[in-house]
Scaffold this motif. Structure first.
Motif, PDB file in Angstrom:
ATOM      1  N   SER A 189       0.758  -1.221   0.100  1.00 33.03           N
ATOM      2  CA  SER A 189       0.012  -0.051  -0.142  1.00 33.03           C
ATOM      3  C   SER A 189       0.708   1.275   0.060  1.00 33.03           C
ATOM      4  O   SER A 189       0.468   2.250  -0.532  1.00 33.03           O
ATOM      5  CB  SER A 189      -1.062   0.026   1.095  1.00 33.03           C
ATOM      6  N   PHE A 190       2.324   1.125   0.715  1.00 31.73           N
ATOM      7  CA  PHE A 190       2.745   2.241   0.673  1.00 31.73           C
ATOM      8  C   PHE A 190       3.422   2.813  -0.772  1.00 31.73           C
ATOM      9  O   PHE A 190       3.644   3.917  -0.923  1.00 31.73           O
ATOM     10  CB  PHE A 190       4.122   2.075   1.421  1.00 31.73           C
ATOM     11  N   GLY A 197      -3.478  -3.538   2.934  1.00 30.29           N
ATOM     12  CA  GLY A 197      -2.636  -2.503   3.541  1.00 30.29           C
ATOM     13  C   GLY A 197      -3.427  -1.241   3.425  1.00 30.29           C
ATOM     14  O   GLY A 197      -3.141  -0.306   4.035  1.00 30.29           O
ATOM     15  N   ASP A 198      -4.005  -0.812   2.330  1.00 32.29           N
ATOM     16  CA  ASP A 198      -4.716   0.314   2.246  1.00 32.29           C
ATOM     17  C   ASP A 198      -5.481   0.700   3.376  1.00 32.29           C
ATOM     18  O   ASP A 198      -5.637   1.659   3.872  1.00 32.29           O
ATOM     19  CB  ASP A 198      -5.447   0.444   0.983  1.00 32.29           C
ATOM     20  N   VAL A 201      -3.169   1.038   6.575  1.00 31.99           N
ATOM     21  CA  VAL A 201      -2.311   2.258   6.603  1.00 31.99           C
ATOM     22  C   VAL A 201      -3.389   3.442   6.869  1.00 31.99           C
ATOM     23  O   VAL A 201      -3.080   4.337   7.477  1.00 31.99           O
ATOM     24  CB  VAL A 201      -1.477   2.314   5.537  1.00 31.99           C
ATOM     25  N   THR A 202      -4.333   3.432   6.330  1.00 28.01           N
ATOM     26  CA  THR A 202      -5.378   4.700   6.188  1.00 28.01           C
ATOM     27  C   THR A 202      -5.918   4.486   7.782  1.00 28.01           C
ATOM     28  O   THR A 202      -5.977   5.723   8.400  1.00 28.01           O
ATOM     29  CB  THR A 202      -6.607   4.366   5.474  1.00 28.01           C
ATOM     30  N   SER A 205      -3.278   6.298   9.984  1.00 29.77           N
ATOM     31  CA  SER A 205      -3.119   7.581   9.854  1.00 29.77           C
ATOM     32  C   SER A 205      -4.402   8.467  10.183  1.00 29.77           C
ATOM     33  O   SER A 205      -4.256   9.522  10.778  1.00 29.77           O
ATOM     34  CB  SER A 205      -2.676   8.079   8.409  1.00 29.77           C
ATOM     35  N   LEU A 206      -5.493   7.643  10.264  1.00 25.93           N
ATOM     36  CA  LEU A 206      -6.591   8.491  10.610  1.00 25.93           C
ATOM     37  C   LEU A 206      -7.153   8.108  11.906  1.00 25.93           C
ATOM     38  O   LEU A 206      -8.167   8.643  12.593  1.00 25.93           O
ATOM     39  CB  LEU A 206      -7.983   8.275   9.771  1.00 25.93           C
TER      40      LEU A 206
ATOM     41  N   HIS B  52      -2.904   8.110   1.983  1.00 27.50           N
ATOM     42  CA  HIS B  52      -4.090   7.500   2.756  1.00 27.50           C
ATOM     43  C   HIS B  52      -4.700   8.516   3.370  1.00 27.50           C
ATOM     44  O   HIS B  52      -6.223   8.439   3.254  1.00 27.50           O
ATOM     45  CB  HIS B  52      -3.479   6.514   3.678  1.00 27.50           C
ATOM     46  N   ASP B  79       2.202   6.292   0.250  1.00 29.04           N
ATOM     47  CA  ASP B  79       2.979   6.980   1.011  1.00 29.04           C
ATOM     48  C   ASP B  79       3.079   8.501   0.593  1.00 29.04           C
ATOM     49  O   ASP B  79       3.051   8.847  -0.538  1.00 29.04           O
ATOM     50  CB  ASP B  79       4.042   6.367   1.477  1.00 29.04           C
TER      51      ASP B  79
END
Lengths: 237, 326
Positions: A189-190, A197-198, A201-202, A205-206, B52, B79
């Motif tokens: 996803s990175f 991973g989307d 990771v989202t 971060s949220l 993201h 990223d």
């Protein structure tokens, strides 16, 4: 009685896994907070799951296609001296952190699918190669000798004696590689290659835990599912 | 054993098929958003590279598309630091980033103008404790004239010199101040009093910190360098507690984080006036004139493509995307 239970188990495991996956997904989708709800919709879950599957399948199959023959080749007497060298090279691929592998090859192959597949492929090589090599070496020389004494040609010894005997060990390597692969694929996803991973990771971060749970749960179930599938394949063969 | 060989052969065929399928899908991924090959041709597919967070934040991509009335064909999440490279390498035709990142200049990218004022504003300004300003009223002029000279292009170039060319923030700050005629080569004797200068830890803040230090030294003040404090909370607390006397804060950050408002402001002047008023009344902090540049989210394209397609603003981009296939 036990045999019956055992037979039941082979049917039950996938059913339970499927039920767990579906119910976890439904639970998280239905209870998503507004921000996470943008991602947590069924078509999107399926899309991301599909991307993840494709990443794992392509990289794992390519790794099997490369590492099994390579493992067989370096186990031949003529190649025994170079075996440690090749193992060492493949070892390096494993020791570099997977995130670093992604970052390194991003500059070479660009972003997205190919780079992610390449990194995952590199990562899956070692367990398969090592186990193939170990499996081939585990066969006692007296067995090969006996086969030769019966007049078998080298290729027949390989296909009839060596491979079947080494098969369980090779399969163990493949299973290890695939299970690790399912987890590592979340890093794709990175670099914009999508996959579960989307969600993870989202979610990080949220700070939306339901996104992290969904991604992690589906990825874990996928790993168990693949492991079970390969175990069946092994028995079937 | 025949079974085993059959399975192996089947697996190999499967590998090739899946690889082929994946190659088509994945390979297309590199081309679908690629640079328009013919002059003036729009990309086949408008793929957007975003991090993201921006992809799902309510004040991020969904609302941006609603405001401007368009929709990207596909969104690729990655990223944050990677979006600039994805755009540069031609993997996507448009990407999000931060407006003053040095890579925008280094990679030949361009910011599209936010003509509908969608993004919250983040103009930085020197924030000084009132006590200090009362003691040295001259500071209003010394530090106040810096901001209006700093526009987006200038800040991108300064950031690029540090992030891309690897120069020291101090060196970059000095060169810029000399070019602007704000300081002289030789600083005068520093006998007017001691001022403690802070900053947060990222490049832009370090440069602004050094600019402040050099400007103060040139005006005859003794300075203490406390730049590189770890983040908004720490810098802000240090200022409120009098551990530092000045640092550059962004209007949007102060409004949302320090003053704890919920709704962001999307007009630079309005944000500045509101923050200035409230901070003076509540915290005895004085906001000096703010910088022209606005370090907020930005939508970027490659300069060459934007020029060919005549895209200057996000509205232009929306128009081009909406007219596709008609």
């Amino acid at each position: 009685m036990w045999r019956k239970l055992n037979r039941l188990r082979t049917v039950l495991v996938p059913v339970i896994l499927l039920a767990a996956g579906v119910s976890a997904t439904v639970y998280f989708v239905e209870n998503a907070t507004p921000m996470a709800a943008r991602l947590l919709v069924y078509p999107n879950v399926l899309r991301v799951l599909g991307q993840h599957l494709l990443l794992v399948l392509v990289s794992s199959l390519l790794a099997i296609a490369a590492a099994v023959p390579l493992g067989i080749i370096i186990s031949r007497p003529a190649f025994r001296p170079v075996a440690p060298v090749i193992e060492g090279i493949v070892n390096i691929g494993q020791t570099v952190p997977s995130l670093a592998v992604l970052a390194l090859f991003m500059t070479l192959f660009g972003l997205g699918f190919q780079t992610a597949v390449f990194a995952l492929w590199l990562y899956s090589l070692l367990p398969i190669l090592r186990n193939t090599y170990a499996g081939m070496k585990s066969i006692g020389p007296e067995i090969i000798e006996a086969a030769r004494g019966m007049g078998m040609k080298a290729h027949r010894i390989l296909s009839r004696i060596e491979l079947p005997l080494a098969f369980p060990i090779i399969m163990a390597g493949i299973r290890t590689a695939v299970v690790i692969n399912v987890g590592t694929a979340t890093l794709a996803s990175f670099i914009g290659a999508g996959g579960l991973g989307d969600f993870i990771v989202t979610g990080i971060s949220l700070r939306r835990t339901e996104l992290i749970y969904t991604g992690a749960a589906l990825s874990a179930l996928l790993a168990i599912f693949f492991d079970d599938l390969l175990a069946r394949l092994e028995k079937y063969v | 054993m025949g079974k085993f060989l059959r399975v192996m052969i089947f697996a190999l065929v499967a590998v090739l098929l899946v690889a082929l399928a994946g190659g088509c899908g994945g390979g297309a991924g590199t081309k679908e958003g690629g640079a328009p090959e013919e002059k003036g041709a729009a990309p086949q597919k408008w793929v957007f590279a975003t991090d993201h967070e921006f992809s799902v934040r309510p004040d991020g991509l969904p609302a941006l598309q609603d405001t401007y009335g368009f929709k990207f064909d596909e969104v690729k999440t990655m990223d944050l630091g990677v979006t600039y490279g994805a755009l540069k390498d031609g993997l996507v035709p448009a990407a999000m980033g931060f407006a003053t990142d040095g890579r925008i200049a280094a990679f030949d990218l361009v910011n599209l103008e936010d003509d509908k004022h969608f993004f919250p504003v983040y103009n930085p300004a020197p924030v000084v404790r009132k006590e200090v300003i009362d003691k040295y009223p001259e500071l209003k002029d010394v530090l106040g004239k810096i901001g209006p000279l700093l526009d987006t292009d200038a800040m991108i170039k300064l950031n690029a010199q540090v992030d891309i060319d690897g120069k020291e923030p101090k060196e970059v700050a000095k060169k810029w101040l000399l070019e602007q005629g704000l300081i002289k080569e030789e600083a005068p004797a520093q006998d007017k009093g001691k001022i403690v200068v802070g900053s947060k830890e990222f490049t832009e803040q370090l440069i602004l910190g050094q600019i402040t230090i050099l400007a103060l030294q040139n005006a005859g003040y003794q300075t203490v360098d406390r730049t590189g404090l770890g983040g908004t909370d720490i810098a802000r607390k240090a200022l409120e507690n009098g551990e530092i006397d000045v640092y550059w804060e962004y209007t949007g950050t102060a409004w949302l984080v320090a003053l704890k408002h919920e709704k962001p402001i999307t007009d630079s002047e309005e944000a500045y006036q509101k923050v200035k008023e409230e901070d003076l009344a509540k915290h005895k902090l004085v906001w000096l004139p703010y910088a022209k540049f606005d370090n907020t989210y930005t939508i970027m394209m490659r300069k060459k493509d934007a020029e060919q397609l005549g895209i200057k603003s996000i509205s232009d981009l929306a128009r081009v995307i909406n007219s596709k296939g008609k």
